[in-house]
Motif scaffolding. Sequence first.
Motif, mmCIF file in Angstrom:
data_model
loop_
_atom_site.group_PDB
_atom_site.id
_atom_site.type_symbol
_atom_site.label_atom_id
_atom_site.label_comp_id
_atom_site.label_asym_id
_atom_site.label_seq_id
_atom_site.Cartn_x
_atom_site.Cartn_y
_atom_site.Cartn_z
ATOM 1 N N LEU A 96 43.103 8.705 -1.431
ATOM 2 C CA LEU A 96 44.479 8.955 -1.087
ATOM 3 C C LEU A 96 45.274 7.475 -0.801
ATOM 4 O O LEU A 96 46.439 7.422 -1.382
ATOM 5 N N VAL A 97 44.748 6.702 0.028
ATOM 6 C CA VAL A 97 45.239 5.722 0.617
ATOM 7 C C VAL A 97 45.542 4.553 -0.617
ATOM 8 O O VAL A 97 46.595 4.239 -0.799
ATOM 9 N N LEU A 98 44.413 4.410 -1.273
ATOM 10 C CA LEU A 98 44.454 3.523 -2.475
ATOM 11 C C LEU A 98 45.675 3.864 -3.617
ATOM 12 O O LEU A 98 46.344 3.172 -3.905
ATOM 13 N N ARG A 99 45.665 5.372 -3.772
ATOM 14 C CA ARG A 99 46.351 5.586 -4.788
ATOM 15 C C ARG A 99 47.810 5.989 -4.474
ATOM 16 O O ARG A 99 48.814 5.630 -5.228
ATOM 17 N N LEU A 100 48.033 6.028 -3.328
ATOM 18 C CA LEU A 100 49.673 5.978 -2.784
ATOM 19 C C LEU A 100 49.836 4.768 -2.928
ATOM 20 O O LEU A 100 51.079 4.378 -3.236
#
Length: 240
Positions: free
Chosen positions: A97-101
């Motif tokens: 989630l953190v990387l893709r956001l």
Amino acid sequence: MWIALLCLQRLDVPAQTRSPKAPGTEDGLIREALADYQADRIDAAIGKLRQAHTTQPDNPYARLYLGLLLYQKAAKSLEAQEMMESVLDRFPTNPDLVLRLTDSYLATNRESKIPSLLERSKTARASNHRLALNIVYALVRYAQVEQARVVLDGCSTVLQAPRESKADAAGKNAAGPVPSRELGEVFFLRGLIAATTGQKEEAMRQFQTADREDFPPRDSPQMKMLAEALFRFEEYALSA
């Protein structure tokens, strides 16, 4: 932008699909959607996640997986971005989630949201160096070099500390340090940052230091990044 590659790995979902009691898979549609995703049926997976979200709009797992899969299909999808944003407080340490956001904000020219996201993801990065390094790749890819330096400096401090402690304990007669590819990747990323800003001498120095740490591995995406950087510096013999 000269970096054509970004180390975004395939979404890791096997752990969620192996057991019907795993978090988020109590709902049959979500479980079936993740199985479809594993079988490379992403459209079918998205369709089932949409159904799950329609019937249970407050289910955070339906929103999480729907956002991640919509992003994977189209990195500039604002629907994906909104879904991921809506569950960040629920899953603040989820590396996917953190990387893709992060990449979603950069891909849609919403760089103004990056500082807040980096602040909120400090805990996730502190416990996951791979996540921190991949975020740096994303930031460098979009020429966000100052933010990249901040994230990389935090990561390098943690990675260098064990080596420095061992060196102090061993004393002056100790043999040279054992190469560390993880630490080498830090030097490599420093080289990419310098290359992005046109600092050839600094970039070459960092790339050479990374090489002494056996990084990047042969045939890796980073080796292709290095070759492209060297070519731009007209170091044709080294880039071959």
